[in-house]
Design an enzyme around this catalytic site. Sequence first.
Site, PDB file in Angstrom:
ATOM      1  N   HIS A 138      -6.719   0.959   8.262  1.00 39.14           N
ATOM      2  CA  HIS A 138      -6.757  -0.430   8.720  1.00 39.14           C
ATOM      3  C   HIS A 138      -7.528  -0.436  10.054  1.00 39.14           C
ATOM      4  CE1 HIS A 138      -5.029  -4.160  10.423  1.00 39.14           C
ATOM      5  NE2 HIS A 138      -4.584  -4.458   9.219  1.00 39.14           N
ATOM      6  N   ASP A 215       0.367   5.850  10.743  1.00 35.06           N
ATOM      7  CA  ASP A 215       0.467   4.395  10.651  1.00 35.06           C
ATOM      8  C   ASP A 215       1.362   4.095   9.451  1.00 35.06           C
ATOM      9  OD1 ASP A 215       0.193   1.738  10.010  1.00 35.06           O
ATOM     10  OD2 ASP A 215      -1.995   1.680  10.166  1.00 35.06           O
ATOM     11  N   GLN A 218       2.633   0.168   5.994  1.00 40.48           N
ATOM     12  CA  GLN A 218       2.920  -0.032   4.568  1.00 40.48           C
ATOM     13  C   GLN A 218       3.904   1.015   4.065  1.00 40.48           C
ATOM     14  OE1 GLN A 218       1.778  -2.595   2.815  1.00 40.48           O
ATOM     15  NE2 GLN A 218       0.285  -3.347   4.285  1.00 40.48           N
ATOM     16  N   LYS A 241       6.529  -6.743   8.143  1.00 41.96           N
ATOM     17  CA  LYS A 241       6.299  -6.288   6.763  1.00 41.96           C
ATOM     18  C   LYS A 241       7.560  -5.685   6.162  1.00 41.96           C
ATOM     19  CE  LYS A 241       1.413  -5.691   7.479  1.00 41.96           C
ATOM     20  NZ  LYS A 241       0.207  -4.865   7.409  1.00 41.96           N
ATOM     21  N   CYS A 379      -8.934  -6.192   6.659  1.00 41.85           N
ATOM     22  CA  CYS A 379      -8.992  -5.397   7.893  1.00 41.85           C
ATOM     23  C   CYS A 379      -9.352  -3.953   7.595  1.00 41.85           C
ATOM     24  CB  CYS A 379      -7.683  -5.466   8.671  1.00 41.85           C
ATOM     25  SG  CYS A 379      -7.203  -7.110   9.140  1.00 41.85           S
TER      26      CYS A 379
HETATM   27  C1  LIG Z   1      -0.660  -4.694   8.371  1.00 45.72           C
HETATM   28  C2  LIG Z   1      -1.157  -3.367   8.750  1.00 45.72           C
HETATM   29  C3  LIG Z   1      -1.498  -3.086  10.071  1.00 45.72           C
HETATM   30  C4  LIG Z   1      -1.420  -4.131  11.167  1.00 45.72           C
HETATM   31  O1  LIG Z   1      -0.134  -4.663  11.297  1.00 45.72           O
HETATM   32  P1  LIG Z   1       0.167  -5.662  12.525  1.00 45.72           P
HETATM   33  O2  LIG Z   1       1.578  -6.054  12.313  1.00 45.72           O
HETATM   34  O3  LIG Z   1      -0.780  -6.805  12.334  1.00 45.72           O
HETATM   35  O4  LIG Z   1      -0.074  -4.936  13.769  1.00 45.72           O
HETATM   36  C5  LIG Z   1      -1.920  -1.805  10.386  1.00 45.72           C
HETATM   37  N1  LIG Z   1      -1.991  -0.859   9.445  1.00 45.72           N
HETATM   38  C6  LIG Z   1      -1.683  -1.085   8.152  1.00 45.72           C
HETATM   39  C7  LIG Z   1      -1.781   0.021   7.148  1.00 45.72           C
HETATM   40  C8  LIG Z   1      -1.262  -2.356   7.766  1.00 45.72           C
HETATM   41  O5  LIG Z   1      -0.965  -2.588   6.491  1.00 45.72           O
END
Ligand SMILES: *Cc1c(COP(=O)(O)O)cnc(C)c1O
Length: 421
Positions: A138, A215, A218, A241, A379
């Site tokens: 992302h 990260d 997800q 999320k 993104c």
């Molecule tokens: C949604 C997402 C982000 C960004 O999340 P924010 O809550 O907007 O900071 C970063 N990495 C991944 C893999 C995502 O799915």
Amino acid sequence: MNAALDTAEVKVPEYGVYDVDAIRADFPALSLEINGYPIAFLDSGASAQKPDVVIERMNQAYRGEYANVHRGAYSLSQKATDNYEEARTKVARFVNAKSDDEIIFTRNVTAAINLVSHSYGRAFLNEGDEIIISHMEHHANIVPWQLLRDETGIVIKVVPIDDVGNFLMEEYKNQLGPKTKLVAVTQVSNVLGTVVPIKEVIDLAHAAGAKVLIDGAQGIVHSPVDVQALDVDLYAFTGHKLYGPSGIGVLYGKIDILNAMSPYQGGGDMIENVTFEKTTYRDAPARFEAGTPPIVEAVGLSAAIDYVNSVGLDNIARHEQALLAYATERLRGLDGLTIYGQAENKAAIVSFTLEGVHPHDIGTIIDSRGVAVRAGHHCAQPLMDRFGIAAMARASMAMYSNKDDIDALVDALNYVKEIFG
Ligand SMILES: *Cc1c(COP(=O)(O)O)cnc(C)c1O
């Protein structure tokens, strides 16, 4: 303490079997009608809907438990502080951190990664040092490193993927070397759904002397995470999320690493002592939580974690995998539809294009049938470039998604095909 402060009446349901209808009934947004159709919400990968317990718990916190935290000697401030710190404990248990001090609240996962790029970067990364990311990141896990590169002269390496979206482990091994200081990769691709074998990524990085940031935006939504079993150094995720509120994210870090990192933002609550000549800083987590934190968002996240735990992430994963198989099979039946991402291990996300129709048109037309999907570059522009296209449509599922949502999507896509002949 008066009755308004009693939180006991907000209950979390217990499910013996996976009852998706009962779960759906807990999410008020799922009974919306959009353009005269029952909503088929397939954009949980962008942000999940919230169960009543989260909404009610936050409402309650604002009505009867609200004051600033870590400041007042009075009862209400003490209650707010207790709530906030209990949320930290909740998160620590959820990811199996060794200590609550390893949990830092941020604004979202983007802020958590930026925190690492600044604070870890300032303390540990110098010109010529290498960091490794993947082709599936992302923008939140690309751009902060580029900003750091422009400032310090670090080198960014990118692990490629194959045509179905598998992380190429051999290429990664070849990129690891004595100059590698940090590996920063996603656990699950928000576009392709690829589940990266992060345990192997972490072990290989450690063998090469590098630290790892995952990260988990997800990843944490689709299966249980144990930071100690993973031996991950830094792990970031975002509350909205995970069925919690927007405005709160989490950075987990091993305590020694966090305390060796430079402060990020300066301000109230993060200092030990301030004079105009010299300021000393508190240890983690306070060191990284300058200013008034997301007080009620933390309470909401805590309620979301209770809710997720009550359903069980293993159960959620099983339900989503069954639905993913169903969605994939039904979408494959549509002429002219291409699915991007068929990795061996994949989360409940299906990105696709439809021949001759721009993804934005897909999004707009199926919205007229109540179907909500995301359309665009998600993104992840370098990933779009990898497949030679500018945009995709994406259906992403959650614990409350059901077959009706998928059927509505397929019907609406057939309607798109009719319109475009
Ligand atoms: C949604 C997402 C982000 C960004 O999340 P924010 O809550 O907007 O900071 C970063 N990495 C991944 C893999 C995502 O799915």
